[in-house]
Design an enzyme around this catalytic site. Structure first.
Site, PDB file in Angstrom:
ATOM      1  N   CYS A 107       0.903  -1.210  -0.064  1.00  0.00           N
ATOM      2  CA  CYS A 107      -0.078   0.008  -0.236  1.00  0.00           C
ATOM      3  C   CYS A 107       0.991   1.080  -0.097  1.00  0.00           C
ATOM      4  CB  CYS A 107      -1.047  -0.104   1.161  1.00  0.00           C
ATOM      5  SG  CYS A 107      -2.506   0.962   1.062  1.00  0.00           S
ATOM      6  N   GLU A 116      -1.663  -9.256   4.228  1.00  0.00           N
ATOM      7  CA  GLU A 116      -1.464  -9.908   5.441  1.00  0.00           C
ATOM      8  C   GLU A 116      -2.748 -10.050   6.033  1.00  0.00           C
ATOM      9  OE1 GLU A 116      -1.544  -5.357   5.829  1.00  0.00           O
ATOM     10  OE2 GLU A 116      -0.764  -6.649   4.150  1.00  0.00           O
ATOM     11  N   HIS A 174      -3.497  -5.541   0.437  1.00  0.00           N
ATOM     12  CA  HIS A 174      -2.959  -6.138   1.972  1.00  0.00           C
ATOM     13  C   HIS A 174      -2.872  -7.643   1.927  1.00  0.00           C
ATOM     14  CE1 HIS A 174      -2.644  -2.110   4.046  1.00  0.00           C
ATOM     15  NE2 HIS A 174      -3.560  -2.025   3.088  1.00  0.00           N
TER      16      HIS A 174
END
Length: 189
Positions: free
Chosen positions: A79, A168, A166
């Protein structure tokens, strides 16, 4: 795969600790480091790779540009980290058309080492409040979506990668696969 040391650079984003936890949960040695840490101190940690976390604004990205320019290690920008990499190498960052966090379908344009096993399409969690609107010259496009042409990119010579989304978070399909692919790049570098 052996245990690697991955430093997560804290750009004050809400997901920094999630990145750290995702890396740790994949059996890597990991540490969160402030984005004001001098380059020498980062190198003293002897990392195998660096992840630039997301964050609120480019103005709060600390020394990330310096890390990207001077540290010869695999780097993954997530990001804001992706945007910092683009800006550092002469690309352009601007407001996205679609704004806040949403589920986005990504089209893999080039399934290189980072995106191996993710294509041809995958669903990810991303914010497009800001995005890379012009890719730097020394980079190639890896992924796009119907709202953003540069969802992922990589440097043509160096192991520097950026993704707008993202990996994660649980909402992202195959996020762990992307991280494992990055660790493999780190292991082989």
């Amino acid at each position: 795969m052996r245990e690697l040391k991955i430093l997560v650079i804290n750009n004050y984003g809400q997901f920094c600790h999630l990145i750290h936890r995702a890396v740790r949960d994949l059996d890597m040695d990991t540490k969160i480091v402030a984005n004001t840490t001098p380059v020498e101190d980062i190198l003293d940690e002897e990392p195998d790779g660096i992840i630039l976390s997301g964050g609120p604004t480019l103005e709060r990205a600390g020394m990330c540009s310096e890390y990207v320019e001077s540290i010869d290690l695999p780097i993954l920008g997530i990001c804001l980290g992706h945007q910092v990499i683009a800006k550092t190498f002469g690309g352009e960052v601007g407001p996205g058309v679609s704004g806040g966090y949403a589920d986005i379908e990504i089209e893999i344009v080039d399934e290189d080492e980072l995106l191996k096993g993710l294509g041809p399409k995958t669903s990810v969690w991303a914010s497009h409040a800001d995005e890379v609107v012009r890719m730097p010259e020394d980079f190639k496009q890896l992924a796009r979506s119907n709202i953003c042409e540069c969802e992922a990119m990589r440097h043509v010579d160096r192991p520097i990668f950026g993704v707008q989304w993202h990996p994660e978070v649980a909402h992202t399909e195959k996020g762990e696969q992307l991280l494992m692919n990055f660790f493999k790049v780190c292991e082989e570098y």
